[in-house]
Design a protein around this motif. Structure first.
Motif, PDB file in Angstrom:
ATOM      1  N   GLU A 134       0.843  -1.199   0.000  1.00 18.93           N
ATOM      2  CA  GLU A 134       0.000   0.000   0.000  1.00 18.93           C
ATOM      3  C   GLU A 134       0.879   1.251   0.000  1.00 18.93           C
ATOM      4  O   GLU A 134       0.533   2.261  -0.624  1.00 18.93           O
ATOM      5  CB  GLU A 134      -0.935   0.004   1.203  1.00 18.93           C
ATOM      6  CG  GLU A 134      -2.000   1.090   1.107  1.00 18.93           C
ATOM      7  CD  GLU A 134      -3.072   0.975   2.167  1.00 18.93           C
ATOM      8  OE1 GLU A 134      -4.241   1.258   1.851  1.00 18.93           O
ATOM      9  OE2 GLU A 134      -2.737   0.612   3.308  1.00 18.93           O
TER      10      GLU A 134
ATOM     11  N   ASN B 119      -6.623  -0.449   2.869  1.00 27.48           N
ATOM     12  CA  ASN B 119      -7.623  -0.565   1.804  1.00 27.48           C
ATOM     13  C   ASN B 119      -7.296  -1.782   0.938  1.00 27.48           C
ATOM     14  O   ASN B 119      -6.593  -1.680  -0.060  1.00 27.48           O
ATOM     15  CB  ASN B 119      -7.636   0.717   0.970  1.00 27.48           C
ATOM     16  CG  ASN B 119      -8.838   0.782   0.038  1.00 27.48           C
ATOM     17  OD1 ASN B 119      -9.337  -0.236  -0.424  1.00 27.48           O
ATOM     18  ND2 ASN B 119      -9.285   2.001  -0.257  1.00 27.48           N
ATOM     19  N   ARG B 120      -7.805  -2.934   1.345  1.00 25.82           N
ATOM     20  CA  ARG B 120      -7.523  -4.182   0.628  1.00 25.82           C
ATOM     21  C   ARG B 120      -8.002  -4.117  -0.824  1.00 25.82           C
ATOM     22  O   ARG B 120      -7.313  -4.569  -1.743  1.00 25.82           O
ATOM     23  CB  ARG B 120      -8.195  -5.352   1.343  1.00 25.82           C
ATOM     24  CG  ARG B 120      -7.878  -6.710   0.722  1.00 25.82           C
ATOM     25  CD  ARG B 120      -8.757  -7.783   1.352  1.00 25.82           C
ATOM     26  NE  ARG B 120      -8.592  -7.827   2.789  1.00 25.82           N
ATOM     27  CZ  ARG B 120      -7.656  -8.530   3.402  1.00 25.82           C
ATOM     28  NH1 ARG B 120      -6.800  -9.247   2.692  1.00 25.82           N
ATOM     29  NH2 ARG B 120      -7.571  -8.526   4.718  1.00 25.82           N
ATOM     30  N   THR B 121      -9.200  -3.535  -1.035  1.00 26.98           N
ATOM     31  CA  THR B 121      -9.760  -3.458  -2.390  1.00 26.98           C
ATOM     32  C   THR B 121      -8.863  -2.647  -3.306  1.00 26.98           C
ATOM     33  O   THR B 121      -8.622  -3.024  -4.466  1.00 26.98           O
ATOM     34  CB  THR B 121     -11.168  -2.840  -2.343  1.00 26.98           C
ATOM     35  OG1 THR B 121     -11.999  -3.628  -1.490  1.00 26.98           O
ATOM     36  CG2 THR B 121     -11.771  -2.782  -3.734  1.00 26.98           C
ATOM     37  N   LYS B 122      -8.364  -1.527  -2.812  1.00 29.33           N
ATOM     38  CA  LYS B 122      -7.483  -0.691  -3.629  1.00 29.33           C
ATOM     39  C   LYS B 122      -6.213  -1.433  -4.004  1.00 29.33           C
ATOM     40  O   LYS B 122      -5.767  -1.385  -5.158  1.00 29.33           O
ATOM     41  CB  LYS B 122      -7.127   0.587  -2.867  1.00 29.33           C
ATOM     42  CG  LYS B 122      -6.171   1.511  -3.624  1.00 29.33           C
ATOM     43  CD  LYS B 122      -5.768   2.708  -2.777  1.00 29.33           C
ATOM     44  CE  LYS B 122      -4.866   2.297  -1.618  1.00 29.33           C
ATOM     45  NZ  LYS B 122      -4.379   3.468  -0.841  1.00 29.33           N
TER      46      LYS B 122
ATOM     47  N   GLU C 288      -5.687  -4.690  -4.198  1.00 29.35           N
ATOM     48  CA  GLU C 288      -5.980  -5.754  -5.159  1.00 29.35           C
ATOM     49  C   GLU C 288      -6.265  -5.187  -6.542  1.00 29.35           C
ATOM     50  O   GLU C 288      -5.890  -5.791  -7.561  1.00 29.35           O
ATOM     51  CB  GLU C 288      -7.173  -6.577  -4.656  1.00 29.35           C
ATOM     52  CG  GLU C 288      -6.843  -7.405  -3.418  1.00 29.35           C
ATOM     53  CD  GLU C 288      -8.034  -8.186  -2.896  1.00 29.35           C
ATOM     54  OE1 GLU C 288      -9.171  -7.906  -3.370  1.00 29.35           O
ATOM     55  OE2 GLU C 288      -7.847  -9.054  -2.023  1.00 29.35           O
ATOM     56  N   ARG C 289      -6.923  -4.033  -6.608  1.00 30.01           N
ATOM     57  CA  ARG C 289      -7.223  -3.418  -7.904  1.00 30.01           C
ATOM     58  C   ARG C 289      -5.942  -2.987  -8.617  1.00 30.01           C
ATOM     59  O   ARG C 289      -5.798  -3.197  -9.825  1.00 30.01           O
ATOM     60  CB  ARG C 289      -8.155  -2.223  -7.693  1.00 30.01           C
ATOM     61  CG  ARG C 289      -8.447  -1.429  -8.974  1.00 30.01           C
ATOM     62  CD  ARG C 289      -9.615  -0.472  -8.756  1.00 30.01           C
ATOM     63  NE  ARG C 289      -9.443   0.337  -7.558  1.00 30.01           N
ATOM     64  CZ  ARG C 289      -8.747   1.473  -7.545  1.00 30.01           C
ATOM     65  NH1 ARG C 289      -8.146   1.917  -8.641  1.00 30.01           N
ATOM     66  NH2 ARG C 289      -8.652   2.174  -6.423  1.00 30.01           N
ATOM     67  N   TYR C 290      -5.009  -2.401  -7.888  1.00 25.49           N
ATOM     68  CA  TYR C 290      -3.760  -1.955  -8.513  1.00 25.49           C
ATOM     69  C   TYR C 290      -2.932  -3.131  -9.028  1.00 25.49           C
ATOM     70  O   TYR C 290      -2.245  -3.020 -10.044  1.00 25.49           O
ATOM     71  CB  TYR C 290      -2.938  -1.135  -7.513  1.00 25.49           C
ATOM     72  CG  TYR C 290      -3.166   0.348  -7.637  1.00 25.49           C
ATOM     73  CD1 TYR C 290      -2.315   1.155  -8.396  1.00 25.49           C
ATOM     74  CD2 TYR C 290      -4.247   0.953  -6.997  1.00 25.49           C
ATOM     75  CE1 TYR C 290      -2.528   2.520  -8.512  1.00 25.49           C
ATOM     76  CE2 TYR C 290      -4.472   2.321  -7.110  1.00 25.49           C
ATOM     77  CZ  TYR C 290      -3.611   3.092  -7.874  1.00 25.49           C
ATOM     78  OH  TYR C 290      -3.841   4.450  -7.997  1.00 25.49           O
TER      79      TYR C 290
ATOM     80  N   SER D  44      -4.181  -6.118  -9.922  1.00 29.77           N
ATOM     81  CA  SER D  44      -4.991  -7.083 -10.674  1.00 29.77           C
ATOM     82  C   SER D  44      -4.469  -7.335 -12.086  1.00 29.77           C
ATOM     83  O   SER D  44      -4.592  -8.438 -12.610  1.00 29.77           O
ATOM     84  CB  SER D  44      -6.447  -6.607 -10.734  1.00 29.77           C
ATOM     85  OG  SER D  44      -6.535  -5.353 -11.416  1.00 29.77           O
TER      86      SER D  44
END
Length: 364
Positions: free
Chosen positions: A201, A324-327, A329-331, A333
């Motif tokens: 992060e 921010n786990r979602t952020k 993972e999105r970066y 992906s």
């Protein structure tokens, strides 16, 4: 006569009952005092004690040595180099020590206490504090705290933003500016701390800050550093967009990244490892704060350093410290597992030293 006799027996019975109850209370009190568990949750526990002895280039400070007044330890939490800490901070330091002793991770956890490291450490002589700067984890606010403590400004609100990072005007000396003997004394006697954050992060934050938004107008990141990374690491040579996160990851994960780092100079501090920045296995830090728990860690650090009555950490906006786990993972992906694994291999020391677990998308 019978009535009088019955009343006499009743009084004797009542007295006997009171005597039994009294003896039971005395016995219970004795048992409680004798067998009470002082480490139980209901007991007031004494704070744990850690002896901090910093090792810097094999320099050892004798326990009985009496330093001049200006080098005497200070702070409510310090007394003869003893640091009192609650369990969570003790566990962090214990984990750090254990990983530092792991020979399998030695290349990822150890570094030389070089000028590069000493340049990262800011000094507050007045209150005997050393702060190692780890960019992208809220260091600007800690700099403001030290600027006030050093007397350059009377309050955090008075500090202009353009002064905070101007080291000729903000009144924050670096540890590298002192002589060798003064450096060693401060490293052994001062309260020392730094802040960490989930390593991946932090890299995302560095990428966004320097190559996407660039709020402080530092054009060299986009016009010099980004083109250098693109020339070396972009797979699609026809792509004309600016630096992409995939390019950035490929550069950071390259075992031969140092040849570019040399060209980029100290600008790399925003994405190099915590190990390279602060030498946590060579310098014994008093406290290691975590960005994810900064709401609790910041007040604790101020209190442990003995300065909580002098300055407060600036207000933290709601949600800003939450992982921010979602952020993340999105970066990651659209990036190949090979490139992510190479990146993790470089930052594995930071993950292990500070208790951050390997990302789930690497385990799938």
């Amino acid at each position: 006569w019978l009535t009088s006799d019955n009343m006499h027996h009743q009084w004797l019975l009542l007295a006997a009952c009171f005597w039994v109850i009294f003896m039971f209370m005395v016995a219970s009190k004795f048992i409680t005092l004798t067998f009470k568990d002082t480490d139980g949750y209901g007991a007031k526990q004494e704070p744990l004690i850690l002896t901090a002895v910093t090792k810097v280039e094999e320099v050892h400070v004798p326990e009985e040595k009496h330093w001049p007044e200006e080098f005497q330890p200070t702070g409510k939490a310090l007394s003869g180099n003893l640091i009192r800490q609650p369990l969570v901070h003790m566990e962090r330091l214990e984990l750090l020590r254990n990983v530092c002793r792991d020979n399998a991770l030695r290349d990822l956890s150890h570094t030389t206490v070089s000028k590069f490291v000493l340049d990262r450490i800011f000094v507050c002589d007045k209150h005997k504090i050393l702060f190692c700067q780890t960019p992208k984890v809220g260091n600007t606010q800690w700099k403001k705290v030290l600027i006030v403590l050093n007397g350059a400004f009377s309050s955090i609100e008075e500090i202009p933003e353009n002064i905070v990072h101007d080291h000729e005007k903000n009144g924050l000396p670096r540890l590298s500016s002192f002589s060798d003997s003064e450096i060693k004394k401060r490293l052994n006697l001062y309260f020392k701390f730094f802040i960490v954050r989930d390593p991946f992060e932090r890299l995302i934050s560095a990428f966004k800050d320097k190559f996407v938004h660039n709020p402080r107008f530092e054009p060299w990141y986009r016009h010099e550093i980004a083109p250098g990374i693109i020339r070396k690491y972009r797979k699609n040579r026809t792509e004309t967009k600016g630096l992409q996160f995939e390019d950035f990851v490929r550069y950071l994960g390259d075992p031969n990244h140092r040849w570019l780092d040399v060209q980029f100079g100290d600008h790399i501090i925003h994405w190099v490892t915590y190990v390279e920045l602060c030498a946590p296995c060579e310098i014994t830090y008093s406290v290691i704060g975590h960005h994810e728990t900064l709401e609790d860690d910041a007040p604790y650090i101020l209190k442990a350093a003995g300065i909580d009555h002098l300055v407060s950490y600036p207000t933290i906006p709601p949600g800003i410290t939450v992982y921010n786990r979602t952020k993340v993972e999105r970066y990651f992906s659209g990036i190949s597992k090979r490139d992510i694994r190479r990146l993790y291999a470089r930052f594995e020391g930071d993950f292990k030293l500070f208790g951050y677990r390997e990302p789930d998308f690497l385990l799938n």
